[in-house]
Design a protein around this motif. Sequence first.
Motif, mmCIF file in Angstrom:
data_model
loop_
_atom_site.group_PDB
_atom_site.id
_atom_site.type_symbol
_atom_site.label_atom_id
_atom_site.label_comp_id
_atom_site.label_asym_id
_atom_site.label_seq_id
_atom_site.Cartn_x
_atom_site.Cartn_y
_atom_site.Cartn_z
ATOM 1 N N ARG A 110 0.829 -1.325 -0.062
ATOM 2 C CA ARG A 110 -0.114 0.127 0.069
ATOM 3 C C ARG A 110 0.796 1.134 0.019
ATOM 4 O O ARG A 110 0.595 2.238 -0.622
ATOM 5 C CB ARG A 110 -0.908 0.066 1.073
ATOM 6 N N VAL A 125 -5.328 5.313 -2.817
ATOM 7 C CA VAL A 125 -5.991 4.246 -2.120
ATOM 8 C C VAL A 125 -6.825 4.652 -0.899
ATOM 9 O O VAL A 125 -6.338 5.738 -0.030
ATOM 10 C CB VAL A 125 -4.948 3.290 -1.674
ATOM 11 N N ILE A 174 -8.167 -4.049 -5.015
ATOM 12 C CA ILE A 174 -7.673 -3.847 -3.675
ATOM 13 C C ILE A 174 -6.343 -3.984 -3.415
ATOM 14 O O ILE A 174 -5.837 -4.691 -3.746
ATOM 15 C CB ILE A 174 -8.672 -4.768 -2.842
ATOM 16 N N TYR A 219 -3.531 -4.451 -0.379
ATOM 17 C CA TYR A 219 -3.299 -4.934 0.768
ATOM 18 C C TYR A 219 -1.953 -4.581 1.443
ATOM 19 O O TYR A 219 -1.169 -4.087 0.392
ATOM 20 C CB TYR A 219 -3.575 -6.561 1.165
ATOM 21 N N ASP A 220 -1.614 -4.909 2.539
ATOM 22 C CA ASP A 220 -0.262 -4.614 2.951
ATOM 23 C C ASP A 220 0.803 -5.576 2.247
ATOM 24 O O ASP A 220 1.860 -5.173 1.923
ATOM 25 C CB ASP A 220 0.159 -4.680 4.456
ATOM 26 N N ARG A 275 -9.692 4.334 2.302
ATOM 27 C CA ARG A 275 -9.315 3.858 3.426
ATOM 28 C C ARG A 275 -9.792 2.386 3.479
ATOM 29 O O ARG A 275 -9.628 1.763 4.590
ATOM 30 C CB ARG A 275 -10.208 4.612 4.752
ATOM 31 N N TYR A 276 -10.587 2.049 2.477
ATOM 32 C CA TYR A 276 -10.983 0.779 2.610
ATOM 33 C C TYR A 276 -9.952 -0.294 1.491
ATOM 34 O O TYR A 276 -10.175 -1.343 1.589
ATOM 35 C CB TYR A 276 -12.506 0.559 1.949
ATOM 36 N N GLY A 277 -8.846 0.306 1.206
ATOM 37 C CA GLY A 277 -8.001 -0.245 0.478
ATOM 38 C C GLY A 277 -8.497 -0.493 -1.251
ATOM 39 O O GLY A 277 -7.557 -0.950 -1.881
ATOM 40 N N LYS A 278 -9.378 0.155 -1.624
ATOM 41 C CA LYS A 278 -9.743 0.158 -2.883
ATOM 42 C C LYS A 278 -9.192 1.380 -3.486
ATOM 43 O O LYS A 278 -8.791 2.347 -3.316
ATOM 44 C CB LYS A 278 -11.286 0.161 -3.140
ATOM 45 N N TYR A 335 -1.620 -7.107 -3.680
ATOM 46 C CA TYR A 335 -2.913 -6.434 -4.530
ATOM 47 C C TYR A 335 -3.334 -7.315 -5.365
ATOM 48 O O TYR A 335 -3.020 -8.296 -5.986
ATOM 49 C CB TYR A 335 -2.277 -5.017 -5.247
#
Length: 206
Positions: A14, A24, A43, A45-46, A26-29, A49
């Motif tokens: 991210r 990105v 999406i 993620y840490d 706050r929901y990662g989208k 993706y």
Amino acid sequence: MNVFETVKTSINTREAAEHYGIEVNRYGKTLCPFHNDRHPSMIVYDDHYHCFACGEHGDVIDLVANLYGLPVLDAANKLAYDFGILQDKPPTKTMQEKLNKKSEAQRLKENEKLCFSALLAYMKLLQEWKVLYAPRTPEDDVDSRFSEACHWLDYVEHLVGTLIGGDSYERNDVIEMMLTDNKLTKLQKYLEKVKKEEHSIGEQTI
């Protein structure tokens, strides 16, 4: 620990995405940078993706490799350099040339924005002409601007509607059509010419 392990343990996907200009939420989208995405379908993620529309998937190194068209080793070295992990290894000349090139998705978005702006301006002009220059009586001569509006308005409204609500394939068709034979450039020059002419007429009236 090699550069791949160092990068993967030091930089999450991210923060790398955001560092390279991917917004990105706050929901990662986010809008997928690997296809002409209109609604966020990726999406982030840490540790990886995934795009649910085009299927692109990978870790932080894959993300940068795909963004810039780099081999994974060059992508890993770029990440290490950009995030201060390996300051003694700046990007190679070949890598820098690739980084300077815009991704296909970026070019698509920019072209779509230019096409939409020109077509929207033309649509509004035609809508205005159809009202302002409509014959008031059956005996009136037909103004060329009214004729142009009658001939092109429905088609231009269709193109604008496609760029607003069409899927990626339909929008790409419009963009490709507008870029063929310099249609976009010709329309932009035509709109500029009309703007100057109307401004000149307005000054004479005043």
